[in-house]
Scaffold this motif. Structure first.
Motif, PDB file in Angstrom:
ATOM      1  N   LEU A 182      35.430  45.830  33.880  1.00  0.00           N
ATOM      2  CA  LEU A 182      34.963  46.881  34.048  1.00  0.00           C
ATOM      3  C   LEU A 182      36.503  46.458  35.624  1.00  0.00           C
ATOM      4  CD1 LEU A 182      32.694  48.158  35.619  1.00  0.00           C
ATOM      5  CD2 LEU A 182      32.100  46.624  37.021  1.00  0.00           C
ATOM      6  N   ALA A 183      36.850  47.683  35.505  1.00  0.00           N
ATOM      7  CA  ALA A 183      38.031  48.143  36.300  1.00  0.00           C
ATOM      8  C   ALA A 183      37.622  48.972  37.433  1.00  0.00           C
ATOM      9  CB  ALA A 183      38.786  49.017  36.058  1.00  0.00           C
ATOM     10  N   ARG A 184      38.421  48.632  38.998  1.00  0.00           N
ATOM     11  CA  ARG A 184      38.259  49.178  40.184  1.00  0.00           C
ATOM     12  C   ARG A 184      38.116  51.195  39.853  1.00  0.00           C
ATOM     13  NH1 ARG A 184      38.656  45.984  44.891  1.00  0.00           N
ATOM     14  NH2 ARG A 184      38.804  43.811  44.271  1.00  0.00           N
ATOM     15  N   LEU A 244      32.043  37.389  41.362  1.00  0.00           N
ATOM     16  CA  LEU A 244      34.107  37.754  42.015  1.00  0.00           C
ATOM     17  C   LEU A 244      34.600  39.360  40.951  1.00  0.00           C
ATOM     18  CD1 LEU A 244      35.608  34.067  40.900  1.00  0.00           C
ATOM     19  CD2 LEU A 244      35.042  34.903  43.296  1.00  0.00           C
ATOM     20  N   ILE A 245      35.038  39.623  41.671  1.00  0.00           N
ATOM     21  CA  ILE A 245      35.908  41.574  41.359  1.00  0.00           C
ATOM     22  C   ILE A 245      37.357  41.415  41.623  1.00  0.00           C
ATOM     23  CG2 ILE A 245      35.274  43.892  42.605  1.00  0.00           C
ATOM     24  CD1 ILE A 245      32.761  42.942  43.578  1.00  0.00           C
ATOM     25  N   TRP A 246      37.967  42.070  40.337  1.00  0.00           N
ATOM     26  CA  TRP A 246      39.214  41.872  40.258  1.00  0.00           C
ATOM     27  C   TRP A 246      39.791  42.828  39.517  1.00  0.00           C
ATOM     28  CZ3 TRP A 246      41.358  37.283  41.102  1.00  0.00           C
ATOM     29  CH2 TRP A 246      40.803  36.450  41.689  1.00  0.00           C
ATOM     30  N   ASN A 247      40.891  42.967  39.604  1.00  0.00           N
ATOM     31  CA  ASN A 247      41.210  44.991  39.418  1.00  0.00           C
ATOM     32  C   ASN A 247      40.685  45.495  38.177  1.00  0.00           C
ATOM     33  OD1 ASN A 247      43.200  46.549  39.711  1.00  0.00           O
ATOM     34  ND2 ASN A 247      45.101  45.848  37.280  1.00  0.00           N
ATOM     35  N   ARG A 248      40.414  44.630  37.036  1.00  0.00           N
ATOM     36  CA  ARG A 248      40.123  44.921  36.042  1.00  0.00           C
ATOM     37  C   ARG A 248      39.017  44.085  35.069  1.00  0.00           C
ATOM     38  NH1 ARG A 248      43.633  48.349  32.649  1.00  0.00           N
ATOM     39  NH2 ARG A 248      45.117  49.710  33.594  1.00  0.00           N
ATOM     40  N   SER A 249      37.854  43.357  35.768  1.00  0.00           N
ATOM     41  CA  SER A 249      37.384  42.848  34.734  1.00  0.00           C
ATOM     42  C   SER A 249      35.972  42.203  36.084  1.00  0.00           C
ATOM     43  CB  SER A 249      37.676  41.762  34.147  1.00  0.00           C
ATOM     44  OG  SER A 249      38.876  40.785  35.026  1.00  0.00           O
ATOM     45  N   ILE A 250      35.078  41.607  36.069  1.00  0.00           N
ATOM     46  CA  ILE A 250      34.132  40.485  37.344  1.00  0.00           C
ATOM     47  C   ILE A 250      34.041  39.425  36.316  1.00  0.00           C
ATOM     48  CG2 ILE A 250      33.284  42.740  38.153  1.00  0.00           C
ATOM     49  CD1 ILE A 250      31.293  42.798  37.226  1.00  0.00           C
ATOM     50  N   LEU A 270      42.960  31.380  36.678  1.00  0.00           N
ATOM     51  CA  LEU A 270      42.996  32.433  36.327  1.00  0.00           C
ATOM     52  C   LEU A 270      41.666  33.210  36.386  1.00  0.00           C
ATOM     53  CD1 LEU A 270      45.778  32.302  34.060  1.00  0.00           C
ATOM     54  CD2 LEU A 270      45.925  32.472  36.485  1.00  0.00           C
ATOM     55  N   PRO A 271      41.531  34.826  36.421  1.00  0.00           N
ATOM     56  CA  PRO A 271      40.180  35.195  36.676  1.00  0.00           C
ATOM     57  C   PRO A 271      39.447  34.798  35.128  1.00  0.00           C
ATOM     58  CG  PRO A 271      41.167  36.553  37.027  1.00  0.00           C
ATOM     59  CD  PRO A 271      42.596  35.634  36.704  1.00  0.00           C
ATOM     60  N   LEU A 272      38.135  34.607  34.625  1.00  0.00           N
ATOM     61  CA  LEU A 272      37.098  34.027  33.237  1.00  0.00           C
ATOM     62  C   LEU A 272      37.336  35.513  32.285  1.00  0.00           C
ATOM     63  CD1 LEU A 272      35.867  31.980  32.581  1.00  0.00           C
ATOM     64  CD2 LEU A 272      33.212  33.971  33.244  1.00  0.00           C
ATOM     65  N   SER A 273      38.226  36.220  32.781  1.00  0.00           N
ATOM     66  CA  SER A 273      38.758  38.162  31.584  1.00  0.00           C
ATOM     67  C   SER A 273      39.902  36.502  30.784  1.00  0.00           C
ATOM     68  CB  SER A 273      39.248  39.053  32.133  1.00  0.00           C
ATOM     69  OG  SER A 273      39.628  38.802  33.049  1.00  0.00           O
ATOM     70  N   THR A 309      41.353  41.899  30.106  1.00  0.00           N
ATOM     71  CA  THR A 309      40.552  43.168  29.047  1.00  0.00           C
ATOM     72  C   THR A 309      42.046  43.661  29.716  1.00  0.00           C
ATOM     73  OG1 THR A 309      39.833  43.095  31.294  1.00  0.00           O
ATOM     74  CG2 THR A 309      38.188  42.431  29.555  1.00  0.00           C
ATOM     75  N   SER A 310      41.366  44.527  28.505  1.00  0.00           N
ATOM     76  CA  SER A 310      42.252  45.804  27.971  1.00  0.00           C
ATOM     77  C   SER A 310      41.534  47.159  28.808  1.00  0.00           C
ATOM     78  CB  SER A 310      42.393  46.547  26.591  1.00  0.00           C
ATOM     79  OG  SER A 310      41.146  46.298  25.683  1.00  0.00           O
ATOM     80  N   ASP A 311      41.978  48.051  28.536  1.00  0.00           N
ATOM     81  CA  ASP A 311      41.167  49.273  29.191  1.00  0.00           C
ATOM     82  C   ASP A 311      39.894  49.176  29.832  1.00  0.00           C
ATOM     83  OD1 ASP A 311      43.513  50.596  27.846  1.00  0.00           O
ATOM     84  OD2 ASP A 311      42.488  52.104  26.777  1.00  0.00           O
TER      85      ASP A 311
END
Length: 375
Positions: free
Chosen positions: A205-207, A181-187, A72-75, A284-286
């Motif tokens: 960080l969200a796209r 690694l770039i994800w939907n709401r985080s890197i 899973l992402p580090l976030s 991550t949230s918002d």
């Protein structure tokens, strides 16, 4: 007989983020290369949601008995850096609960954790601890168990990514490598040197919500006013643990892009949290991203620079010689151009010659291969 049993046993991998997930079977070609067969996928639901797991497993027959590796992402994790006196590895497990209890704001019984020695200093060890919510892990194991799938390996995305790069033979001996690694709401960002992840960061960080447009990125590419950045004093040596907020403060001042934008870190970020940390095992949230795709790519570049400069100035690591990126499929060329200008580094794609099935998101597929190709 044992060899034949292990050879025939089925192996699976699962990867996802806040926006979806895939479940895949991992087999080997005649040339021993991993082959990914996608069994299920979800979109628009976080991988930690039970609904996501039900959808992923709905088409998996109960006869598909085997072992599963999950990344899973580090976030989704909380990371803590703990400084301990030099001691044998077996003593670290006994010492960590005492030190973790001081820096984690919930009972350790509610968490699972693993650790890695990330630095060896004179008379000291720096241990990076990865914490995850026990209730989420138990949900994964319970749902997978209904399909006779045993959750054998569980790790963050950066470990799977470097596992993939190592299998590909793309890591240079004696050199440090950076992975994004770039994800939907985080890197997720990590630096690998001498078979150790010495720095790991998750940044919320969200796209951007608008569709990607290379023309719009080029049109927005205008230089901003220069800034003079003065890094704060470094943390005093000899502390019982490295305060992650001190690391964060230093990183925020490694801003050499000089484009004049304000830092996007939330103003209400709690003290002591690691970069991108919203609590153990939570995504991550918002989103923090705002503005255009150009702003988004510039922010990614800025976080890479901060990490590299922190690594060189504070950790005293060797110069970063390689940079790999996953999840930047639509805008890989523009990311390459920006990073080449700001860091004088070439960006290489995380995936090499691996072939993914049709409809498989490359970011999920790469992490599935990385975490699932270890058998």
């Amino acid at each position: 007989m044992i060899h034949r049993f292990l050879k025939n046993k089925k192996m699976f991998a699962l990867a996802g983020d806040t926006g979806g997930a895939i479940l895949a079977e991992i087999t080997r070609s005649a040339q021993k290369e991993p082959i990914l067969t996608m069994l299920g996928n979800t979109n628009g639901v976080a991988v930690t949601n039970k609904t996501s797991m039900h959808r992923l497993l709905s088409r998996v027959p109960e006869t598909s008995q085997g072992e599963l590796s999950m990344a899973l992402p580090l976030s989704f994790f909380t990371t803590k850096n703990i400084t301990l006196p030099a001691m044998p590895r077996e003593a670290i497990n006994q010492a960590l609960p005492y030190h973790l209890a001081k820096v984690v704001d919930q009972p350790l019984k509610d968490l699972l954790y693993d650790w890695q020695i990330s630095q060896r200093l004179k008379g000291q060890l720096v241990v990076t601890v990865y914490l995850f919510q026990r209730k989420s892990f138990e949900m994964f194991r319970r749902e997978l168990g209904e399909k006779k799938l045993e959750l054998t390996f569980f790790e963050s995305d950066v470990f799977a990514a470097f596992g993939l790069l190592d299998r590909q033979g793309r890591l240079r001996t004696g050199k440090s490598s950076l992975c994004l690694l770039i994800w939907n709401r985080s890197i997720s960002i990590a630096i690998h040197e001498k078979n150790v992840l010495t720095v790991v960061r998750s940044v919320p960080l969200a796209r951007p919500a608008t569709p990607y447009s290379a023309a719009a990125v080029r049109q927005s590419a205008t230089a901003g006013p220069a800034q003079t950045i003065t890094p704060p004093p470094l943390p005093a040596p000899g502390k019982e643990f490295i305060d992650d907020s001190a690391m964060d403060a230093i990183l925020l001042n490694f801003d050499i892009l000089k484009h004049g934008s304000t830092d996007p870190a939330p103003a209400d970020k709690k003290a002591g949290a690691a970069p991108g940390d919203n609590g153990p095992g939570t995504a991550t949230s918002d989103p923090v991203a705002k503005g255009t795709w150009y702003d988004y790519l510039q922010q990614i570049s800025l976080e890479l620079i901060r990490t590299r400069d922190y690594y060189g100035s504070v950790v005293k690591g060797s110069p970063v010689s390689q940079l790999f990126a996953g999840g930047a499929d639509d805008f890989f060329k523009e990311l390459q151009d920006i990073v080449r200008t700001s860091m004088d580094l070439a960006v290489e794609p995380l995936l090499g010659e691996e072939q993914l099935p049709a409809g498989c998101p490359p970011s999920y597929g790469a992490i599935c291969i990385g975490t699932g190709a270890r058998w």
